[in-house]
Design an enzyme around this catalytic site. Structure first.
Site, PDB file in Angstrom:
ATOM      1  N   ASP A 177      -0.303  -5.239   3.182  1.00 33.90           N
ATOM      2  CA  ASP A 177      -0.875  -4.084   3.873  1.00 33.90           C
ATOM      3  C   ASP A 177      -0.188  -4.039   5.243  1.00 33.90           C
ATOM      4  O   ASP A 177      -0.453  -4.881   6.104  1.00 33.90           O
ATOM      5  CB  ASP A 177      -2.400  -4.234   4.027  1.00 33.90           C
ATOM      6  CG  ASP A 177      -3.035  -2.929   4.440  1.00 33.90           C
ATOM      7  OD1 ASP A 177      -2.314  -2.057   4.965  1.00 33.90           O
ATOM      8  OD2 ASP A 177      -4.255  -2.775   4.249  1.00 33.90           O
ATOM      9  N   THR A 188      -5.674   1.502   9.903  1.00 30.49           N
ATOM     10  CA  THR A 188      -4.760   2.534  10.426  1.00 30.49           C
ATOM     11  C   THR A 188      -5.485   3.526  11.338  1.00 30.49           C
ATOM     12  O   THR A 188      -4.936   3.964  12.354  1.00 30.49           O
ATOM     13  CB  THR A 188      -4.071   3.281   9.263  1.00 30.49           C
ATOM     14  OG1 THR A 188      -3.270   2.345   8.552  1.00 30.49           O
ATOM     15  CG2 THR A 188      -3.188   4.413   9.743  1.00 30.49           C
ATOM     16  N   ILE A 211      -0.322  -1.978   7.805  1.00 26.27           N
ATOM     17  CA  ILE A 211      -1.299  -1.799   8.897  1.00 26.27           C
ATOM     18  C   ILE A 211      -2.672  -1.693   8.239  1.00 26.27           C
ATOM     19  O   ILE A 211      -2.924  -0.752   7.477  1.00 26.27           O
ATOM     20  CB  ILE A 211      -1.030  -0.527   9.738  1.00 26.27           C
ATOM     21  CG1 ILE A 211       0.367  -0.561  10.367  1.00 26.27           C
ATOM     22  CG2 ILE A 211      -2.112  -0.369  10.810  1.00 26.27           C
ATOM     23  CD1 ILE A 211       0.713   0.647  11.238  1.00 26.27           C
ATOM     24  N   ASP A 212      -3.533  -2.656   8.475  1.00 25.38           N
ATOM     25  CA  ASP A 212      -4.909  -2.524   8.003  1.00 25.38           C
ATOM     26  C   ASP A 212      -5.726  -2.068   9.206  1.00 25.38           C
ATOM     27  O   ASP A 212      -5.644  -2.659  10.281  1.00 25.38           O
ATOM     28  CB  ASP A 212      -5.445  -3.838   7.441  1.00 25.38           C
ATOM     29  CG  ASP A 212      -6.819  -3.620   6.822  1.00 25.38           C
ATOM     30  OD1 ASP A 212      -6.923  -2.774   5.917  1.00 25.38           O
ATOM     31  OD2 ASP A 212      -7.785  -4.259   7.265  1.00 25.38           O
ATOM     32  N   ASP A 245      -5.892  -4.848   0.979  1.00 20.69           N
ATOM     33  CA  ASP A 245      -6.871  -4.980   2.077  1.00 20.69           C
ATOM     34  C   ASP A 245      -7.370  -6.423   2.189  1.00 20.69           C
ATOM     35  O   ASP A 245      -7.717  -6.878   3.274  1.00 20.69           O
ATOM     36  CB  ASP A 245      -8.121  -4.110   1.830  1.00 20.69           C
ATOM     37  CG  ASP A 245      -7.821  -2.627   1.750  1.00 20.69           C
ATOM     38  OD1 ASP A 245      -7.063  -2.129   2.581  1.00 20.69           O
ATOM     39  OD2 ASP A 245      -8.364  -1.963   0.838  1.00 20.69           O
ATOM     40  N   GLU A 288       0.817  -1.225   0.000  1.00 24.47           N
ATOM     41  CA  GLU A 288       0.000   0.000   0.000  1.00 24.47           C
ATOM     42  C   GLU A 288       0.846   1.268   0.000  1.00 24.47           C
ATOM     43  O   GLU A 288       0.632   2.155  -0.820  1.00 24.47           O
ATOM     44  CB  GLU A 288      -0.950   0.023   1.214  1.00 24.47           C
ATOM     45  CG  GLU A 288      -1.786   1.297   1.216  1.00 24.47           C
ATOM     46  CD  GLU A 288      -2.764   1.419   2.380  1.00 24.47           C
ATOM     47  OE1 GLU A 288      -2.739   0.600   3.295  1.00 24.47           O
ATOM     48  OE2 GLU A 288      -3.559   2.373   2.327  1.00 24.47           O
TER      49      GLU A 288
HETATM   50  C1  IPD Z   1      -8.936   0.418   5.359  1.00 25.29           C
HETATM   51  C2  IPD Z   1      -9.594  -0.587   6.273  1.00 25.29           C
HETATM   52  C3  IPD Z   1     -11.052  -0.265   6.439  1.00 25.29           C
HETATM   53  C4  IPD Z   1     -11.775  -0.241   5.126  1.00 25.29           C
HETATM   54  C5  IPD Z   1     -11.093   0.747   4.175  1.00 25.29           C
HETATM   55  C6  IPD Z   1      -9.609   0.417   4.017  1.00 25.29           C
HETATM   56  P1  IPD Z   1      -6.320   0.975   5.816  1.00 25.29           P
HETATM   57  O1  IPD Z   1      -7.560   0.104   5.174  1.00 25.29           O
HETATM   58  O2  IPD Z   1      -9.487  -1.896   5.773  1.00 25.29           O
HETATM   59  O3  IPD Z   1     -11.703  -1.239   7.220  1.00 25.29           O
HETATM   60  O4  IPD Z   1     -13.098   0.149   5.371  1.00 25.29           O
HETATM   61  O5  IPD Z   1     -11.714   0.690   2.907  1.00 25.29           O
HETATM   62  O6  IPD Z   1      -9.001   1.381   3.195  1.00 25.29           O
HETATM   63  O7  IPD Z   1      -6.266   2.269   5.075  1.00 25.29           O
HETATM   64  O8  IPD Z   1      -6.596   1.156   7.250  1.00 25.29           O
HETATM   65  O9  IPD Z   1      -5.156   0.110   5.501  1.00 25.29           O
HETATM   66 CA    CA Z   2      -6.029  -1.622   4.288  1.00 24.53          CA
HETATM   67 CA    CA Z   3      -2.978   0.098   5.354  1.00 24.61          CA
HETATM   68 CA    CA Z   4      -4.518   3.329   4.246  1.00 30.09          CA
END
Ligand code: IPD
Ligand code: CA
Ligand code: CA
Ligand code: CA
Length: 284
Positions: free
Chosen positions: A93, A98, A95-96, A223, A72
């Site tokens: 990813d 964030t 950190i999912d 994701d 990402e």
């Molecule tokens: C997000 C998370 C979130 C989802 C968003 C993503 P990130 O990823 O997975 O649950 O609703 O569409 O972008 O930006 O925290 O890696």
């Molecule tokens: Ca993510």
């Molecule tokens: Ca992320």
């Molecule tokens: Ca992100």
């Protein structure tokens, strides 16, 4: 061509690296971090997203020099559109969730997947805050902390708990009515709607049977890649919201315990979107 033994080696290395990255993850979760805003003010990134992606990418590249990478934060820096080739490709990813990470909400994780010839073969999701490690190798089942996991047996949406995406609609002007229309339908039909704030953990929850199904659009490959394989290996199905075939590079995702439940959600989306489009026409 990678053999089964190669894939096992890739998996073992990636798993120990992800656990190591988890230590950095925990430091950032508990301590100070630099927070920046991306394109929208609800889309945030920290110095830890970058640190973790750097560690994972550099170490995997050193060990497997002919492999490709889709991460990402690297993609955000280069502004390139990610392309999945037939080469072994790590989809990362760092950190999912964030926003959760920044708020001190423990629904956040590291997600690492490997695709070979565009097929997902490894999925690893690690939440270091609650010490939950979800893993899968294609054809070998899905595990939570080394114990096998399974999706629920539920085939009816009215008896389901459903994970959805409730991210800010502030910048989503065009499809606002579509998203709200679907949510209303889910509220009316399911036993309950949930939003954890991490798509990867949402998929892991489908895999372990903590929710029956998930529906999210506008996701990116990083994701979902690991979570999709983990759901499939836990006995579940992943299909596309609209298209005939699921494409991890354009994920509009319905993940469910089984095909019957997934198809029920798909049909509901078709009917609900149609109603919303008709309402649009009567307003103009
Ligand atoms: C997000 C998370 C979130 C989802 C968003 C993503 P990130 O990823 O997975 O649950 O609703 O569409 O972008 O930006 O925290 O890696
Ligand atoms: Ca993510
Ligand atoms: Ca992320
Ligand atoms: Ca992100």
């Amino acid at each position: 061509m990678s053999s089964e033994l190669d894939i096992k080696n890739y998996f073992e290395y990636a798993k120990s690296l992800t656990l190591k990255a988890g230590e950095i993850f925990k430091c950032g979760f508990e301590g100070d971090k630099i927070v920046e805003t991306k394109e929208y003010d609800w889309d945030l990134v920290t110095d830890y997203d970058k640190k973790i992606e750097d560690l994972l990418t550099k170490s995997l590249r050193e060990k497997f020099p002919d492999h490709e990478f889709i991460g990402e934060e690297t993609m955000a820096d280069t502004k390139e559109t990610p392309v999945l080739t037939d080469k072994p490709t790590w989809i990362i990813d760092p950190i999912d969730g964030t926003v959760n990470y920044i708020n001190g909400n423990p629904n956040t994780c590291i997600s690492v997947a490997l695709a070979i010839c565009k097929e997902l073969v490894i999925g690893i999701i690690y939440n270091p805050i609650v010490s939950e490690l979800y893993t899968a190798i294609k054809g070998q089942g899905a595990f939570l902390n080394d114990k096998p996991i399974k999706t629920t047996c539920n085939t009816e949406l009215r008896k389901s708990i459903m994970e959805v995406e409730l991210i800010s609609l502030r910048s989503r002007v065009r499809d606002r009515d579509i998203r709200l229309g679907r949510l209303e339908a889910y509220f009316n039909i399911t036993r309950g709607v949930r939003y954890l704030g991490s798509a990867a953990i949402g998929l892991a929850y489908v895999a372990r049977g903590a929710v029956d199904c998930l529906q999210m659009d506008f996701l990116q490959s990083w994701d979902v890649a690991a979570g999709v394989l983990i759901v499939r290996e836990a006995g579940g199905t992943v299909i596309a919201t609209k298209e005939d075939e699921y494409n991890v590079m354009k994920p509009r995702t319905i993940a469910a315990a089984n095909e019957t439940l997934a198809m029920e959600i798909k049909q509901l989306i078709v009917d609900t979107d149609l109603k919303t489009m008709r309402k649009r026409l009567t307003k103009t």
